[in-house]
Design an enzyme around this catalytic site. Structure first.
Site, PDB file in Angstrom:
ATOM      1  N   GLU A 370       0.846  -1.207   0.000  1.00  8.87           N
ATOM      2  CA  GLU A 370       0.000   0.000   0.000  1.00  8.87           C
ATOM      3  C   GLU A 370       0.868   1.239   0.000  1.00  8.87           C
ATOM      4  O   GLU A 370       1.966   1.226   0.567  1.00  8.87           O
ATOM      5  CB  GLU A 370      -0.880   0.021   1.262  1.00  8.87           C
ATOM      6  CG  GLU A 370      -1.916  -1.070   1.321  1.00  8.87           C
ATOM      7  CD  GLU A 370      -2.753  -0.996   2.605  1.00  8.87           C
ATOM      8  OE1 GLU A 370      -2.464  -0.163   3.480  1.00  8.87           O
ATOM      9  OE2 GLU A 370      -3.699  -1.801   2.714  1.00  8.87           O
ATOM     10  N   LYS A 372       2.285   4.538   1.360  1.00 11.19           N
ATOM     11  CA  LYS A 372       2.424   5.029   2.739  1.00 11.19           C
ATOM     12  C   LYS A 372       2.275   6.550   2.694  1.00 11.19           C
ATOM     13  O   LYS A 372       3.185   7.264   2.266  1.00 11.19           O
ATOM     14  CB  LYS A 372       3.796   4.630   3.303  1.00 11.19           C
ATOM     15  CG  LYS A 372       4.004   5.054   4.728  1.00 11.19           C
ATOM     16  CD  LYS A 372       5.371   4.610   5.224  1.00 11.19           C
ATOM     17  CE  LYS A 372       5.558   4.919   6.695  1.00 11.19           C
ATOM     18  NZ  LYS A 372       5.217   6.288   7.034  1.00 11.19           N
ATOM     19  N   GLU A 425      -5.209   7.339   7.435  1.00  5.84           N
ATOM     20  CA  GLU A 425      -4.254   8.451   7.481  1.00  5.84           C
ATOM     21  C   GLU A 425      -4.966   9.686   6.935  1.00  5.84           C
ATOM     22  O   GLU A 425      -5.578   9.638   5.862  1.00  5.84           O
ATOM     23  CB  GLU A 425      -3.038   8.090   6.604  1.00  5.84           C
ATOM     24  CG  GLU A 425      -1.877   9.036   6.709  1.00  5.84           C
ATOM     25  CD  GLU A 425      -0.950   8.766   7.909  1.00  5.84           C
ATOM     26  OE1 GLU A 425      -1.286   7.928   8.770  1.00  5.84           O
ATOM     27  OE2 GLU A 425       0.092   9.429   7.990  1.00  5.84           O
ATOM     28  N   LYS A 548       7.572  -1.525   6.586  1.00  8.57           N
ATOM     29  CA  LYS A 548       7.524  -0.234   5.896  1.00  8.57           C
ATOM     30  C   LYS A 548       8.807  -0.024   5.106  1.00  8.57           C
ATOM     31  O   LYS A 548       9.888  -0.429   5.533  1.00  8.57           O
ATOM     32  CB  LYS A 548       7.253   0.900   6.873  1.00  8.57           C
ATOM     33  CG  LYS A 548       8.243   1.080   7.977  1.00  8.57           C
ATOM     34  CD  LYS A 548       7.774   2.170   8.947  1.00  8.57           C
ATOM     35  CE  LYS A 548       8.730   2.294  10.112  1.00  8.57           C
ATOM     36  NZ  LYS A 548       8.280   3.201  11.145  1.00  8.57           N
TER      37      LYS A 548
HETATM   38  P1  ATP Z   1       7.563   4.833  13.676  1.00  5.99           P
HETATM   39  O1  ATP Z   1       6.540   3.901  13.056  1.00  5.99           O
HETATM   40  O2  ATP Z   1       8.943   4.298  13.502  1.00  5.99           O
HETATM   41  O3  ATP Z   1       7.208   5.211  15.064  1.00  5.99           O
HETATM   42  P2  ATP Z   1       6.563   7.099  12.366  1.00  5.99           P
HETATM   43  O4  ATP Z   1       5.660   7.627  13.378  1.00  5.99           O
HETATM   44  O5  ATP Z   1       7.277   8.116  11.534  1.00  5.99           O
HETATM   45  O6  ATP Z   1       7.663   6.140  12.882  1.00  5.99           O
HETATM   46  P3  ATP Z   1       6.087   5.842  10.093  1.00  5.99           P
HETATM   47  O7  ATP Z   1       7.450   5.276   9.969  1.00  5.99           O
HETATM   48  O8  ATP Z   1       5.834   7.050   9.284  1.00  5.99           O
HETATM   49  O9  ATP Z   1       5.717   6.162  11.537  1.00  5.99           O
HETATM   50  O10 ATP Z   1       5.073   4.659   9.709  1.00  5.99           O
HETATM   51  C1  ATP Z   1       3.922   4.339  10.313  1.00  5.99           C
HETATM   52  C2  ATP Z   1       2.814   5.314   9.998  1.00  5.99           C
HETATM   53  O11 ATP Z   1       2.510   5.393   8.609  1.00  5.99           O
HETATM   54  C3  ATP Z   1       1.463   4.849  10.544  1.00  5.99           C
HETATM   55  O12 ATP Z   1       1.371   5.118  11.922  1.00  5.99           O
HETATM   56  C4  ATP Z   1       0.474   5.642   9.736  1.00  5.99           C
HETATM   57  O13 ATP Z   1       0.241   6.866  10.351  1.00  5.99           O
HETATM   58  C5  ATP Z   1       1.204   5.894   8.434  1.00  5.99           C
HETATM   59  N1  ATP Z   1       0.593   5.252   7.255  1.00  5.99           N
HETATM   60  C6  ATP Z   1       0.485   5.853   6.038  1.00  5.99           C
HETATM   61  N2  ATP Z   1      -0.037   5.044   5.138  1.00  5.99           N
HETATM   62  C7  ATP Z   1      -0.302   3.883   5.762  1.00  5.99           C
HETATM   63  C8  ATP Z   1      -0.865   2.642   5.352  1.00  5.99           C
HETATM   64  N3  ATP Z   1      -1.235   2.424   4.101  1.00  5.99           N
HETATM   65  N4  ATP Z   1      -0.993   1.668   6.274  1.00  5.99           N
HETATM   66  C9  ATP Z   1      -0.619   1.857   7.557  1.00  5.99           C
HETATM   67  N5  ATP Z   1      -0.080   3.010   8.013  1.00  5.99           N
HETATM   68  C10 ATP Z   1       0.085   4.016   7.122  1.00  5.99           C
END
Ligand code: ATP
Length: 577
Positions: A370, A372, A425, A548
């Site tokens: 998916e 992100k 999101e 991710k």
């Molecule tokens: P960490 O997860 O390491 O704490 P972070 O807060 O920067 O770091 P990200 O690395 O950006 O989080 O990745 C997780 C976040 O991505 C999720 O919490 C969500 O907010 C976001 N996200 C965006 N698209 C998606 C998706 N398709 N599925 C799940 N989460 C998504």
């Protein structure tokens, strides 16, 4: 109340200054031995009412002579017993109050003091476990308040209740409560870097004409909640009065921990996960309700796991603790389940460095890729009555920040949908140019009380999961089922509500192209998720089933930077150096 003699106060402060040196030394000295002496005179637990009277009389005679030194030392030698392995611990020998009596705050403060000399997680958990066991054994009604204090919280995160006091206000309160000038308190704070130590030092060098009632855990906790409730005109004064009443009544190390609790900086090196583990373990020792399931190898570890797990779906001590006390820890997953309106810990993804690593990890697994999106995570709860609550990743209440999200979802949910929990999101979106906007634009939105008509930056909801639908929990279902429910529950409206763009492929080139396309439209990369096996929703877990792939931490993208440090912060107080 009279103000202190400067000499005594100065001596105390120099003690505090020497505390870090003393602490280092303490690590090398053996821990204090648990007291094995006969019950102390301050222990007021006795069967015979006459001897109780005699004891009370001799107590008060003692009090008039040297209340603090003698009795506090005795209490401390009792509280040291909390350090025993839980198997060797007897709550009866630690408590100095009668069953059913309010738990003294001094007990918790002394337990915190004991924790402050430790750095190992196991011994800290043991101390907290024994502390909670003692509360359960004497006054179970005080357990909720004790756990809240240990977790340094006053209400569940999603209720958004805050004490709302700044450092300046605490400085003022300390100076008023202990007859110091504000400048004096501020200077000491700059030097010690800990208002708690300043409060403790200021208090102990002060003599009192009237001795206020000893503080109880419930009194402290209720005052905190009352302070949080004060708002509007005179609220600063009222909050200060609440704090002052506590500080004036505080003795021994109580001012230290009261102040730190008020600052939400307990500084004891344990998290709420340790408190939850201690709670689970404490419950095992007081278990009268149920037995561990057969083949449970380590009931203590298992109970800790259960309480932590239940907290991820229902983060409310006020519900979990009564259920624990009445139904027992082994029944907790049945008696406490997730509840519409209360946020579940969001599932998180593990980082990976490239498509190759993903294919490696998900070799024999069906998965989906998916986009992100780079916005703010939102867990949207739609209640049966059509009202909405929106929670952030950290369970903060964002309902007032996104009235447009609630509006779009109530418009786009299908008529069959009465209640749901949606994981998505929220992304800043330019509807004219049909373009995703960077997170920085979204962050310009106010945190509270946003009026739909004043919104300048529109948002689009990118939905990726469904955790609950029409009274049915879905987290135990695999993602393919949850997705089916998601797709069947809403109409899309581009720029307002869309399902996340997804790709079903295990071809390395296709995934690489998909990743490039996601970055091109302003996404951060991809999240790759298992689809139909090992694909349940794992609350609050950084799961191996979600990976991710961010452009920032891919091997092929990014550059190294040469840096030369030109300055460093020397630290403050305890952290100096
Ligand atoms: P960490 O997860 O390491 O704490 P972070 O807060 O920067 O770091 P990200 O690395 O950006 O989080 O990745 C997780 C976040 O991505 C999720 O919490 C969500 O907010 C976001 N996200 C965006 N698209 C998606 C998706 N398709 N599925 C799940 N989460 C998504």
């Amino acid at each position: 109340m009279s103000s202190s003699r400067p000499s005594a106060f100065d001596a105390l402060m120099s003690n505090a200054r020497a505390s870090s040196a003393a602490k280092k030394k303490k690590k090398n000295t053996p821990p204090p031995q648990a007291s094995t002496s006969s019950p102390s005179p301050i222990k007021r637990k006795t069967q015979d009412p006459d001897s109780a009277k005699v004891e009370a009389f001799s107590d008060s005679a003692k009090k008039s002579k040297s209340l603090t030194t003698q009795t506090d030392d005795e209490l401390k030698s009792k509280v040291v017993l909390l350090k025993r392995k839980p198997g060797d611990f007897d709550p009866e020998r630690v408590s100095w109050w009668e069953k059913g009596e309010r738990v003294p705050f001094l007990f918790v403060a002394l337990a915190f003091d004991l924790v402050s000399g430790e750095s190992g997680r196991i011994v800290i958990t043991d101390i907290l476990c024994n502390m909670l066991r003692t509360v359960i054994a004497t006054t179970p009604d005080d357990l909720v308040a004790t756990v809240y204090l240990a977790a340094n919280e006053i209400a569940p995160a999603h209720e958004g209740v805050e004490l709302g006091i700044g450092e300046g206000s605490i400085v003022k309160t300390i100076s008023e409560a202990f007859g110091r000038t504000e400048a004096h308190v501020k200077n000491l704070n700059t030097e010690l870097g800990d208002l708690g130590l300043v409060a403790k030092g200021s208090r102990s060098s002060q003599t009192m004409m009237f001795k206020p009632e000893p503080l109880t855990v419930v009194k402290v906790f209720n005052t905190f909640r009352q302070i949080a409730k004060e708002s509007g005109k005179d609220s600063t004064e009222k909050k200060k009065d609440g704090m002052k009443a506590l500080l004036v009544a505080a003795t021994d190390c109580e001012p230290l921990y009261l102040t730190r609790l008020l600052q939400a900086k307990l500084r004891l090196g344990f998290s709420n996960q340790t408190v939850l583990a201690a709670l689970g373990q404490a419950a095992v020792y007081n278990e009268e309700h149920s037995k561990p399931p057969k083949n449970t190898k380590s009931p203590l570890e298992e109970a800790a796991k259960i309480v932590k797990q239940v907290f991820t779906v229902l983060p409310v001590y006020d519900i979990i603790i009564p259920a624990l006390l009445t139904g027992g820890v082994w029944n907790l997953p049945k008696t406490c389940n997730f509840t519409l309106g209360v946020p579940i810990g969001p599932m998180l993804a593990k980082p990976t460095k490239g498509v190759g690593e993903i294919l490696n990890k998900f070799q024999d697994t069906v998965f989906t890729c998916e986009y992100k999106y780079d916005g703010e995570r939102a867990q949207v709860h739609c209640m049966e009555d059509g009202t909405f609550e929106i929670y952030s990743r950290n369970a903060e209440r964002n309902t007032g920040k996104y009235p447009d999200v609630a509006l779009a979802l109530s418009r786009l949910k299908k008529p069959s949908v009465k209640s749901f929990i949606l994981d998505c999101e929220v992304v800043a979106f330019d509807r004219e140019k049909k373009k995703i906007l960077p997170f920085q634009i979204l962050s310009t939105r106010a945190r509270k009380n946003v009026n739909v008509n004043d919104i300048k930056v529109g948002v689009c909801i990118f939905a990726f999961d469904m955790l609950y639908l029409n009274g049915q929990q879905l987290i135990q279902e695999n993602l393919d089922i949850r997705r089916e429910k998601l797709y069947g529950s809403f109409e899309e409206d581009p720029g307002y509500f869309q399902f996340t763009t997804a790709l079903a492929s295990s071809d390395i080139d296709e995934i690489q192209k998909f990743l490039d396309a996601s970055v091109d439209i302003g996404c951060e990369g991809l999240i790759i998720k298992t689809l139909n096996s090992d694909a349940t929703y794992e609350p609050a877990k950084r799961s191996n089933n979600w990976l991710k792939l961010k452009k920032d931490y891919m091997d092929s993208i990014g550059d190294s930077v040469d840096l030369v440090p030109i300055a460093a912060f020397h630290g403050r107080g305890k952290r100096t150096g």
